[in-house]
Motif scaffolding. Structure first.
Motif, short mmCIF file in Angstrom:
data_model
loop_
_atom_site.label_atom_id
_atom_site.label_comp_id
_atom_site.label_asym_id
_atom_site.label_seq_id
_atom_site.Cartn_x
_atom_site.Cartn_y
_atom_site.Cartn_z
N LYS A 114 -19.25 -21.07 4.84
CA LYS A 114 -19.99 -21.41 6.09
C LYS A 114 -19.22 -22.56 7.01
CE LYS A 114 -24.48 -23.08 7.75
NZ LYS A 114 -25.80 -23.67 7.13
N HIS A 115 -18.37 -23.44 6.18
CA HIS A 115 -17.88 -24.54 6.90
C HIS A 115 -16.77 -23.93 7.54
CE1 HIS A 115 -15.73 -28.42 7.73
NE2 HIS A 115 -14.47 -27.62 7.08
N SER A 117 -15.78 -20.84 8.23
CA SER A 117 -16.41 -19.99 9.49
C SER A 117 -16.89 -20.64 10.77
CB SER A 117 -17.62 -19.05 8.97
OG SER A 117 -17.97 -18.21 10.12
N GLU A 118 -17.89 -21.53 10.56
CA GLU A 118 -18.38 -22.41 11.73
C GLU A 118 -17.73 -23.20 12.30
OE1 GLU A 118 -22.44 -23.35 10.54
OE2 GLU A 118 -23.20 -21.31 10.21
N ARG A 119 -17.15 -24.08 11.32
CA ARG A 119 -16.20 -25.23 12.03
C ARG A 119 -14.88 -25.01 12.41
NH1 ARG A 119 -18.77 -30.07 10.74
NH2 ARG A 119 -21.16 -29.78 10.70
N GLY A 121 -13.66 -21.47 12.61
CA GLY A 121 -13.43 -20.34 13.28
C GLY A 121 -12.78 -19.14 12.59
N LEU A 148 -22.28 -15.01 5.47
CA LEU A 148 -22.14 -15.51 6.86
C LEU A 148 -23.00 -14.71 7.91
CD1 LEU A 148 -18.44 -15.84 6.49
CD2 LEU A 148 -20.22 -17.71 6.22
N ASP A 149 -23.72 -15.20 8.84
CA ASP A 149 -24.41 -14.43 9.76
C ASP A 149 -24.04 -14.15 11.17
OD1 ASP A 149 -24.26 -17.10 10.63
OD2 ASP A 149 -26.42 -17.52 10.74
N LYS A 150 -22.49 -14.08 11.08
CA LYS A 150 -22.01 -13.54 12.37
C LYS A 150 -21.07 -12.64 12.20
CE LYS A 150 -23.02 -18.01 14.93
NZ LYS A 150 -22.26 -19.12 15.66
N ARG A 155 -17.99 -14.17 16.19
CA ARG A 155 -17.24 -15.63 16.09
C ARG A 155 -16.23 -15.69 17.13
NH1 ARG A 155 -17.06 -13.33 10.91
NH2 ARG A 155 -18.86 -14.29 9.50
N GLU A 158 -17.46 -16.51 20.50
CA GLU A 158 -17.72 -18.18 20.37
C GLU A 158 -16.57 -19.09 20.42
OE1 GLU A 158 -19.36 -20.21 16.74
OE2 GLU A 158 -21.10 -19.58 17.78
#
Length: 203
Positions: A114-115, A117-119, A121, A148-150, A155, A158
């Motif tokens: 999650k980190h 992916s989200e932080r 990218g 992961l939800d995207k 991604r 974003e």
């Protein structure tokens, strides 16, 4: 051989063999084990003591590292070895930490995925590579990515909105954006699709 100890600072106990310093260990551990009752020790007992103290020191070091951040099992073993703990003691200490539910590779992999992916990218492919590099097995890494939800398109879009939008106005900027996204692990087709969708939405 003569076994003796001296109390040190912060609850530490210094262990001496024939009046020669050998090890330091925490007092709570020392006084809960059989060793503190001995005044004499033979070679076999000394070997067992060395193993027990090495394990305890590696265990305490592992606890200390976990107080800063979560670790995967293999990652923590390697970090302890890098800090000069022998591999056998490091592995035993980490196994004990796992038994105490202080280490869980599946939870760690999901959190790190999650980190990344989200932080950061990272793409799913790049996330899996990073998890494998941290010592997570492939099945656990692939399962973590499933949480992961995207999708890749979401991604990338974003990232375009947050970091790369201003570079898309000319060919040099587009190449720079494209290469940056490739380094994050996205495929040519996903990048082209996301940029096309992004630009259509802007229009």
């Amino acid at each position: 051989m003569k076994l003796s100890v001296k109390d040190g600072n912060r609850g530490k106990v210094h262990i001496y063999i024939d009046d020669e310093y050998r090890y330091t260990v925490d007092g709570n551990y020392w006084y809960s084990e059989k060793w503190h009752k001995l005044k004499e020790i033979d070679e076999e007992e000394l070997a067992a003591l060395e193993s027990a103290v090495s394990f305890r020191r590696a265990f305490n070091a592992g606890m200390n590292l976990l107080s800063y951040r979560a670790h995967g099992k293999k990652e923590l073993v390697n970090k302890l070895v890098s800090k000069k703990y022998d591999r056998s003691s490091a592995e035993k200490a980490v196994e004990r930490l796992e038994e105490l539910k202080l280490i869980n590779d599946a939870d760690f992999a999901e959190m790190l995925a999650k980190h990344l992916s989200e932080r950061k990218g990272y793409s799913e492919k790049r996330v899996i590579q990073e998890l494998l590099h941290r010592g997570i097995d492939r099945q656990t890494a692939e399962n973590a990515v499933l949480t992961l939800d995207k999708n890749a398109d979401e991604r990338i879009i974003e990232l375009l909105e947050k970091k790369y939008c201003r570079y898309l106005g000319d060919e040099k900027g587009r190449r720079r954006t494209f290469n940056a996204l490739l380094r994050l692990g996205y495929s040519y087709s996903d990048i082209n699709s996301a940029i096309r969708r992004f630009e259509e939405d802007k229009e």
